[in-house]
Every structure is written in C-alpha cells, then in structure tokens.
Design a protein around this motif. Structure first.
Motif, short mmCIF file in Angstrom:
data_model
loop_
_atom_site.label_atom_id
_atom_site.label_comp_id
_atom_site.label_asym_id
_atom_site.label_seq_id
_atom_site.Cartn_x
_atom_site.Cartn_y
_atom_site.Cartn_z
N THR A 1 -13.32 -5.26 -7.14
CA THR A 1 -13.04 -4.22 -6.34
C THR A 1 -12.89 -4.57 -4.75
N VAL A 2 -11.91 -3.77 -4.15
CA VAL A 2 -11.52 -4.09 -2.99
C VAL A 2 -10.82 -2.53 -2.18
N LEU A 3 -11.40 -2.33 -1.07
CA LEU A 3 -10.97 -1.23 -0.26
C LEU A 3 -10.32 -1.51 1.04
N VAL A 4 -8.98 -1.24 1.15
CA VAL A 4 -8.13 -1.66 2.38
C VAL A 4 -7.69 -0.72 2.95
N ASN A 5 -7.28 -0.71 4.27
CA ASN A 5 -6.20 0.03 5.23
C ASN A 5 -5.07 -0.83 5.09
N ILE A 6 -3.99 -0.41 4.65
CA ILE A 6 -2.81 -1.21 4.33
C ILE A 6 -2.31 -1.45 5.60
N THR A 7 -2.27 -0.68 6.52
CA THR A 7 -1.56 -0.82 7.86
C THR A 7 -2.25 -1.79 8.66
N GLU A 8 -3.20 -2.33 8.16
CA GLU A 8 -4.07 -3.36 8.77
C GLU A 8 -3.95 -4.90 8.07
N ARG A 9 -3.18 -4.65 7.05
CA ARG A 9 -2.77 -5.66 6.16
C ARG A 9 -1.38 -6.01 5.87
N VAL A 10 -0.71 -6.14 6.97
CA VAL A 10 0.78 -6.26 6.79
C VAL A 10 1.03 -7.96 7.13
N TYR A 11 1.51 -8.47 6.36
CA TYR A 11 2.23 -9.89 6.24
C TYR A 11 3.68 -9.99 6.19
N PRO A 12 4.15 -9.71 7.48
CA PRO A 12 5.70 -9.58 7.37
C PRO A 12 6.75 -10.64 6.63
N HIS A 13 7.85 -10.08 6.25
CA HIS A 13 8.73 -11.61 5.69
C HIS A 13 9.20 -12.13 6.87
N THR A 14 9.92 -13.32 6.53
CA THR A 14 10.41 -14.40 7.47
C THR A 14 11.63 -13.65 8.38
N PRO A 15 11.59 -13.34 9.50
CA PRO A 15 12.84 -12.94 10.33
C PRO A 15 13.90 -13.88 9.94
#
Length: 1092
Positions: free
Chosen positions: A418-432
């Motif tokens: 199980t994992v609990l996350v705030n998704i706005t703090e787990r952003v891994y953007p695509h390559t520009p």
C-alpha cells in the motif's frame, strides 16, 4: 450388584482421594458400612429384587436409568425418588428416564408391581455415578473439492438440548481404500452455546480424491465443567464416503498441478491395465498400489521446475500416460511501490516484484491496483519490463490524494503493498521537446521548448546547462509559470560574443520530485563584437640594429570577440607617423626600418564588427652595464622569478624567455607583469624537463625598456644523457694524465655540478667496475667539483699495470652515464735495474765467500778430490801373454792404436781362483786369441774396454827406441781381476813379470782374503795398484765389483793406472753388473753413501 456398586463407588473414591488423611479411628465405620450393603444385596437376590442400577445422560437434563431384573418377575416397575415428594415413575421395562437430580445423594427405590414387598430394591444415586455419553453425531453433508483434493464435512452439534455452555471435542477419522485403511485421525474443538449449530470442517488429502475412495466418520466428547460424573465418547457416526466415477480412459491425476517448492506431492494413475513403471523427470519412482490396477507415486521435496514444468510419466505394456508438475513460489510483497505522474493526467505505479516465482504463462502472478478512496481498480495489462512492473491509473478530477493497494496473486498465494501519495508532489515531467536557441544580441539568446501536461495550477522549475568551448559547465535555474499543454520561452544573457555554446534543459515542479531527462544538446555560436583589447605586443631589434621587429600574440577568443581579419601596425614619433599596410591574421609580426630615435609602436586588431583598442610599445631600449647572468631551477611546471620593487618603472615588466639550445634569435614567448609586482611565476605548456631556458626581465619606463636580469634556468633538472668524452694525454710508470671535453648543453640537461672519476686495476673484458655505486675497496673515486677543470693526473700507480678508468658527469638531477677506457702504465726502469743488480750482487757475494772457504780448506779439498797418484811403472795391474803384443820385445802399457773396440782375453792357470766370464777388455789384439780362449775356458777372464773420450800421447821407452811414438788409450776396467797367486808362474814367465798387471787384487773368497797384497807385490814388477786393496772403498757406481754374491768385503780403489791421469769408466752395458754404491762424481761427494 449394581446398587452395591454405586454404594461402594463413592466411599471408595473418597478413600482413594483422602486415604492419607483418614484417621484410624474411622476405619471400623467403613467396614461396617460395606458389610451392611453386602448383606442387603444377598438378601435381595435371595428374594428376586431388581439390582445393578445404572444411569446415563446424553443432554445433562434427563437421566436414563436401567437395571437388571430376576427372571420370572413381571415387567412393570415403580421407580420412586425419595425426599422428592414421593415422585414415582411407572415403567413396563427395566429402564426409565428421570429428570436430572441435584447434586448430592438420592435414594431410589424400585418396586416390582407384581412382587412381594420384600422385592423392593433401594439404591443411593449421586451425580458422580452418572455417565455423560453424547448422542451419536450425524454428518449432515460430505462434499469434496477435487481440484484441491479437499473434503468438506458439515454436522449439527444439537446444542439446544444442553442446559448450559460446554466444550465439545469432535474426533474425525479419515479412511481410504476398500480395506478401510486409516489415513488420519483429526480433532476439532467447538463450544455448545445453547443453540443448534451446524459446523463445517475441511481436510486436504495428500492424495488426489479421484485416485481412491475416501471414508469419513466422527464422534464427540462433551467436557461440561458443571457435570461431576463420568464422561465418555459418543459412538462413531455411520461411515460416509467420497467417491469419483471415472470414465474408462486412462487418466493421471492431478493434471498440471502447481505446488510450492520443497513440498511433497502424490500423483496417481487411474487405469485398467497394469502399470510397469513411473518416472518423475529423469528419476524413477516406487509404485503405490491402490484399488484395482490404480497406482500412485510419492514425490518428495520438489525443486523449482523449468519453465515448461516437470513431466510425470506412467508406463504400461501398451501405453504411456502422464502429467506435468509446476513447482514455484508464492508472490513476494511488491517492493518499492511508487506512484507518480508525468503530466498530471495519468498516474503510473511501478514496483519490483521481488523474488521470482518460477511460474510463467497461466500460472504467472496477477497484479491488481486498487484505489481505496474511489474503489476503482485496474489490472495489469502489459508485460513486465526487465526490472519493474507498472500499472496506469487515470487521475480523478480535482483529487490530489490517492491511496493505492497493489495485490499480487498466483496459484500458490497472494500478497499486497500500500502507498499513500499527494500526486501534485510526485510529478516527473516528460523531456522538453522540441528545444530551440535563437540570438538576441552578441551576449544573449532565447531558449524555447514544449512540455506536454496539465501544469496550469503549479509552477515549473527548469535548469539550464550552459557549456562554453573548453570551459567548465554552468547551471542556471529558472522558475516558469505552468501552462496547459503550451510552449515555454526564457532569455539567457551574460554570454560572450563569438563563442560556441552548448545548451540543454530539464524541468521539474517547484515542489521538486524528479528532474525530467535532459533535452538533446543544442550548439550555438553567438554573434561577433568589437575586440575588447589590443594584441599583446613585444619588439626586438634585428641583429644589425637597423630594423625593429614587432611581435604580437593572437587575441584569445574572449578578447577577440570574433574572427580577426587583419592587423594594423603604425609607428609614430614627435615628428611623423608611419603606417604599414594591413597585415593578415596568420602573420603575427612586422619589421620596420627605424633609426635609434624614440618611437611608439601601435598594433590594432580588426574583425568584421570593428577594431580593437591600440596596443602601444616604445622602441627605445635603455642599456644596463651591471647585468649578470644568474641560474635558477623551477618547481613543477614553472619557474619563479623575483625582483626588487623599483618606483621608476612606470608602465610594466616584461619577462621574455627562449630555448637557449635553439639556433637563431632567442624569441620564444613573453609575459607582461604589472609595474607594482615584484615576482612572477612563468608557466608554459612548452616547457620540458631537462631543457635550458634563458629568461630576461625588462622594466618599462616612459622612455623605453631596460634589461634588468638575465637568468638561465631549468624547469626540472635531469641527469646528463651522455658521458664526457675524455682521452689519456700522458702515461708514466706511476701516473696517468686524463683530459676531457665539455658536454653539450642540450645533452647536459641541468647545471653541471661536477665529475666522478673512478679508477682501479682491471683488464679489458672483465666486470670489475660494475656497480660503481657499491662499496669496492679496490676502486678509487675522485669527486671533481671544479667544473672548469678539464684535466686530472692520477699518481701513485704501479708500473706496467692495466687500469680501468671511468668518468661520469652529474647534475642536481642525477648522475649521467659512464665512459671508460683501459690504460696500461709504462714499465719502471729503476725497478728493472734494481731487479738485475740484486741477483748479481748476491752471486758475487756468494762467490767471494765460497772462494774464501775453498782457500782455507784447500788441503782437505786436494786430499778429497785430487789425491796423489803413484807411478804406474812400479805397479803391475795386468799381465798379458807375450802373444798379446806381437813384434814387440818390451810390453807397452796398454799400447793401442785407434781401432774398433775388441775383446782381450786374460788366461789364468790358478785353479783356486774362480773365473769371471762377464768382463772383457776390448782390444784389437784379442781378436786373434779367440781360438786359444776357447781351449782354456776355465781360466778365461774377459776384460771389457772402450775408446776413451780424452786422448794423450805419453812417451814410451820401448817406442822411443824403435824410433817412433805410440798413442796410449786409457780404458775402463769394469770387472774384478784376480791377482797372480802362483809364484811359479811368475818365476817361469820372465816376460810376463814385467808386463801389464791388473790395478787391483781383490779377495773373492775366504782363501784369497788371507793372502796379503804385500806378498804379491814383492814378486811382481811393473804396474802396481794405486793403493792398498784392503783400504779401497766403493765410491762410484762405475767402479768394478765382485760378481760373487757371497763376498762380504768388497773394496775398490781408483780404477786407474799409476801413470794415468784419467778415470777408467765402464761401458753402459745392460749385461754389466750394476753398482749400488756411490761414485767419484762431484755431486755424490756431498751425499752419505752406504757401504755394501
């Protein structure tokens, strides 16, 4: 007897429980009580009363009592319970049911209704005498799950019939085969709660249920804490079985079974024909025979199966059947479960599955992602990657917090994470992408890129990497307002003109979780600008002093600000200004013909944008008469120079250096130092260890430059590469003069500190001088620290000796190689003279001493070596017959003419004298007497002789009368001659009396020893012995000796005639007897001779 038993049971139990506490005073009471009941029993039997009362209960509410009745009595009985308001129960049988009584003793009376009053039986009944035997349980349902080989059992505990809660133990027996072989006996515990409860129990068989019929039955045991009576198991329930009706096709069970690694499994074969063998993989297995022709095998500790499983094969005479076993592990708890988003539209959850299960295909692990807040779930639809697995979950609008549970399941088990996350703090953007660069001016550009995603509610943090050519990377962080699927644009300033840059960018959110991947590098060249500085210039006068050569360095990229196209050079004075034509970029020097007046030289660099500020330098050079050349050694990659502060230096200092070993003008590089400096470190990539450089320090004043210091130096000193070339100028008997030459500067590789000269004795081709650094006592070393010295004289040497000479030069960097030669010193003439004079002087001294000694001992020497010799005319040594010398009246003493040696025979008539046959005198006359010698062999004596070495002419009286001279040859006498013993022979032969006689008379036998020599000499005239024969000694190996081995006294004198002056030596004949004594030689005179 039953009533007696119940009456006795309680006292007996009390006695047993408290027998150690009962006092001896109450023992008579117990005996009386027992006797009372025995009498009562006997009386009852005698009268036919009921007996053996026994009560049981199966629900703790009713007691079922039974007794035995005597035969012949009626079937009706009345059972009464005393002290209970005379409760009586009528029964037509020998048993009845009564309500459960309270604890304590109760009197029960059983009265046969048709009997006499004496047939009434009375019993004392207590709860402790009651047996609790539950009703036989009934299996309500018996089912089987053939896929898991599990049997499920259901039954009712009938708890409603019991007055209170009780613990129940259920015993379940599993049997198989038609022979009802017990497989297992299991227990199951429950509790009665006052209600009828249906219980369920399951059991998994180690053998598939299809292989053989399984049977089940059960019983129970109620453990009621409130009941003090005897508790017993119920009867076994009726047997129920689980069977499977197969078709007539052979079948192997289980089919494609998945099991845990390390577990055991039973595989059976249902078949109508006999099975011969069974095999698991490559291993043969033992057969377990079941009902009919069915068989089974037991496989223990199964290991991980290959990807295709492990085969199980049963073989019959006509067929082969089998199945596949898959062994693996249950899924691990998913590790490193991570949920993040790349565009705030979709959540990606990744994890590591942990330990491989070893199961693939349909048996592989299934993963399901549950979102607990929304209840949504997704299953894995993609194949796992090499390391991590991942699932995609579509984001719910306006929701930031998510609670995910990942469940893993395979045939062997399941797990979850199980994992609990705030998704706005787990952003891994695509390559520009795409990434573009555009110029603004020569020092600024704009960067643009596109980033997919819904970032309108957050800010982005982007990092720009700027790399300049051959420079360190620079990172700049920029915060950008997020947009909805839009492009982004930023400005990058503070760049250098006409510089090649490499740009790339990556982004993250302002809260930062992960950077995106870097974009592809983008190279960009900024535009040109006006050069920021003029060229670094220097000037040198030509060797003839008529032309001034101006040098300048190319501007570095950060100062040129573009591609330099050309240079303008001009010179100006107070009177005029002279400009040269434009000089192309590749040429970095110019030559101007000037006089010795003061000129200012200006150099300007141009590019496509404009010209640089001018660089000016004065042409005048101020002389310095006190200049000295110094030495310096650098450290590391440079050399340190320092000087005293001079306030007169108004502009700057210039340090020029060059390679001193290069021919031509000394110009390599220069460096300018501010006027307020007093030291500088000169560094250059062109510096090399072991190379000599010349450094010149110039000071700048308004009117020109002045040379302040001249320094020779090395960045690092090394050992010389060659040895000094040396020769030998002169050699003598005790010295060597050596001369050597200087080593060239380029091969010296450092400042010369001295020479090491080794010398020692040695021949060419030997290794005596190896290891010069070691301690050799025979090698001498001279350390020459005066580098101006070029000769060395080595003294105190030995004449005519080879010396090994070795010369090496050294610097502070080490000792150079060696050069050697071999030199032989001249011979020492004084020593040779001394070597000659010393033996000569010793010989002279020895001769003088010997002469003195001989002079003082001359009488002894004369007597020893040269005694007086008697006149031979007065002695007859030999006597010859007249026929020996035919034609002569007077005998000569061995008158012989030169001739070939011959034999002379001497005949003796004396019979007592033994003949001697092994001696002979060689004479020419003897040849005519060979016949006569054979006539008288017993008196024949042979005397041998040979021609002498020295010949003399001596006068002979007979010869003189004949009018001539004769030559006399002295011979050697080797044999012993006997004296003329018979006086009658001497008297009869007058001629023989005056003839030649032997020189000696030797006594050969004991008879001859008694005859004195004086008697013989009185009768003999002419030749006489030189001495008395009794005193002769054997002193020469050439002297004649007796051949008689029995003679003990053998003495010899001189074997010479009286008038002879020479020894008569015997011939070297092997047949002649050898003398063991000494002779008359000079060397034997000084030796001790033994007397024979």
């Amino acid at each position: 007897m039953m009533d007696i038993y119940f009456c006795l049971r309680r006292p007996s139990q009390m006695v047993e429980a408290k027998r150690m506490k009962i006092s001896s005073d109450f023992r008579w009471l117990l005996s009386s009580f027992i006797l009372l009941y025995l009498v009562n029993q006997v009386n009852s039997q005698k009268k036919g009363a009921p007996h053996d009362l026994k009560c049981i209960t199966n629900n703790l509410k009713v007691w079922d009592c039974s007794w035995k009745a005597p035969s012949g009595h009626g079937t009706a009985y009345e059972v009464c319970i005393e002290n209970r308001f005379h409760s009586c129960y009528r029964s037509e049988k020998t048993n009845t049911k009564i309500p459960a009584l309270l604890s304590g003793d109760h009197e029960i009376s059983i009265n046969p209704l048709h009997g006499s009053r004496s047939s009434i039986s009375r019993f004392i009944l207590n709860e402790e005498n009651i047996s609790l035997i539950p009703d036989t349980p009934e299996i309500l349902n018996l089912s089987a799950d053939f896929s898991t080989s599990t049997i499920h059992i259901k039954w009712n505990d009938k708890g409603s019939v019991f007055p209170h809660h009780s613990d129940v133990i259920w015993q379940i027996k599993i049997l198989r085969k038609k022979k009802m072989e017990i497989v297992t006996l299991m227990t199951h515990n429950t509790t009665l709660n006052g209600k009828d409860t249906v219980h369920q129990w399951s059991w998994t068989s180690d053998m598939p249920l299809e292989c053989v019929t399984h049977y089940v039955r059960m019983r129970c045991y109620i453990d009621d804490l409130h009941f003090s009576g005897h508790k017993e198991w119920s009867d076994w329930s009726p047997v129920k079985n689980i069977s499977w009706s197969p078709d007539y096709q052979p079948k192997v069970i289980p089919k494609d079974k998945v099991i845990l690694v390390g577990s055991d499994i039973t595989v059976c074969c249902i078949i109508q024909e006999k099975v011969i063998s069974a095999q698991f993989g490559k291993e043969m297995c033992s057969l377990i025979h079941l009902d009919g022709e069915n068989v089974a095998i037991k496989i223990y500790n199964v290991s991980v199966s290959p990807t295709s499983g492990t085969n199980v094969v049963f073989t019959t005479d006509t067929n082969m059947v089998g199945t596949v076993i898959f062994a693996g592990y249950p899924p691990d708890i998913p590790q490193k479960l991570n949920c993040e988003t790349r565009d705030l539209k979709e959540i990606i959850c990744t994890w590591n599955p942990g330990r491989p299960t070893g199961l693939l295909g349909p048996h592989d692990t299934n993963y399901t992602l549950f979102e607990n807040f929304s209840g949504q779930n997704v299953k894995r639809a993609e194949e796992p990657t090499n390391v991590n697995y991942q699932l995609f979950f579509q984001m719910i609008p306006n929701r930031e917090i998510y609670n995910f549970t990942l469940k893993a399941h395979n045939p062997l088990g399941q797990s979850e994470s199980t994992v609990l996350v705030n998704i706005t703090e787990r952003v891994y953007p695509h390559t520009p992408t795409p990434f573009k660069v555009k110029d603004i001016n020569s020092t600024a550009v704009t960067l643009s890129w596109h980033l997919p995603g819904s970032f309108a509610k957050i800010n982005l943090l982007c990092q720009i990497e700027i790399t300049k050519s051959n420079s360190v990377q620079e990172l700049r962080n920029v915060t950008v307002k997020g947009l909805e699927n839009s492009s982004y644009l930023i400005t990058v300033g503070k760049l250098s003109p006409y510089t090649n840059y490499t740009f790339r960018i990556r982004c993250s959110t302002e809260t930062f979780w992960k950077w995106s991947s870097w974009t592809i590098e983008k190279q960009h060249l900024t535009t040109e600008a006006i050069p920021s500085k003029g060229p670094d210039t220097w000037r040198e006068w030509s060797s003839d002093g008529k032309n001034l050569i101006i040098y300048w360095k190319p501007l570095p990229i950060n100062e040129a600000n573009g591609r330099i196209l050309s240079y303008n050079v001009s010179c100006s004075s107070d009177e005029e200004t002279q400009s040269l034509s434009e000089i192309p970029d590749r040429q970095h020097k110019a030559e101007i013909q000037l006089d010795k007046n003061d000129y200012i030289i200006s150099v300007v660099a141009k590019n496509s944008v404009g010209s640089s500020p001018p660089s000016k330098i004065a042409s005048m050079e101020i002389p310095n008469d006190d200049l000295k050349i110094e030495q310096a050694v650098g450290m590391g990659n440079g050399i340190f120079l320092s000087w005293n502060y001079d306030p007169n230096m108004t502009c700057d200092y210039v340090i020029k250096w060059c390679n001193s070993s290069r021919p031509g003008p000394c110009l390599m590089d220069w460096k300018k130092v501010p006027s307020n400096s007093t030291e500088a470190v000169i560094e250059s990539d062109q510096f090399r260890p072991g190379v000599r450089y010349n450094f010149f320090l110039y000071g700048c004043r308004n009117q020109g430059y002045q040379l302040l210091r001249s320094v020779m130096g090395y960045i690092e000193e090394l050992a010389p590469t060659v040895a000094p070339n040396f020769t030998v100028e002169d050699t003598s008997a005790d010295s060597i003069l050596v001369k050597w030459e200087d080593i060239p500067v380029e091969e010296l590789r450092g400042f010369l500190r001295g020479y090491l000269f080794y010398f020692g004795k040695g021949e060419r081709g030997t290794s005596k001088m190896r290891g010069l650094g070691s301690d050799h006592s025979d090698i001498k070393i001279k350390n020459i620290t005066d580098i101006s010295q070029k000769t060395l004289k080595i003294a105190d040497l030995q004449g005519k000796t080879s010396y090994h000479l070795v010369l090496r030069a050294y610097t502070d960097g080490g000792i150079g190689p060696e050069k050697s030669m071999y030199v032989v010193t001249k011979e020492n003439s004084v020593g040779l003279i001394i070597a000659i004079l010393i033996p000569v002087a010793v010989a002279v001294i020895v001769g003088v001493i010997t002469s003195i000694l001989c002079y003082r001992k001359r009488e002894w020497i004369k007597e020893t070596f040269y005694p007086d010799i008697p006149n031979p005319e007065n002695c007859k040594a030999l006597q010859f017959q007249k026929s020996v010398c035919e034609g002569n009246n007077a005998l000569k003493t061995l008158e012989m003419n030169p001739c070939t040696p011959n034999n002379v025979e001497v005949l003796e008539t004396r019979s007592v004298v033994p003949k001697i046959e092994d001696t002979e005198i060689i004479s020419p006359v003897a040849e005519h007497r060979e016949d006569s010698s054979e006539a008288e062999p017993e008196n024949h004596v042979v005397v041998s002789y040979c021609p002498p070495i020295i010949e003399e002419e001596i006068p002979n009286p007979v010869a003189d009368e004949a009018g001539g001279t004769s030559q006399v040859i002295y011979i050697d006498v080797q044999s012993m001659y006997q004296p003329q013993a018979k006086p009658e022979e001497q008297e009869n032969d007058s001629v023989g009396g005056s003839g030649y006689k032997p020189q000696m008379h030797l006594p050969v036998t004991s008879t001859v020893e008694n005859i004195t020599a004086e008697d013989d000499l009185d009768h003999t005239a002419g030749y006489r012995p030189q001495a008395n024969v009794n005193t002769w000694n054997l002193v020469s190996p050439d002297s004649p000796r007796s051949t008689d081995s029995n003679s003990e006294i053998v003495s010899f004198g001189s074997p010479c005639s009286i008038n002879s002056r020479q020894f008569l030596l015997p011939p070297k004949d092997e047949d002649s007897p050898k003398s063991s004594g000494g002779g008359w030689s000079f060397t034997n005179f000084f030796q001790n001779k033994p007397n024979d």
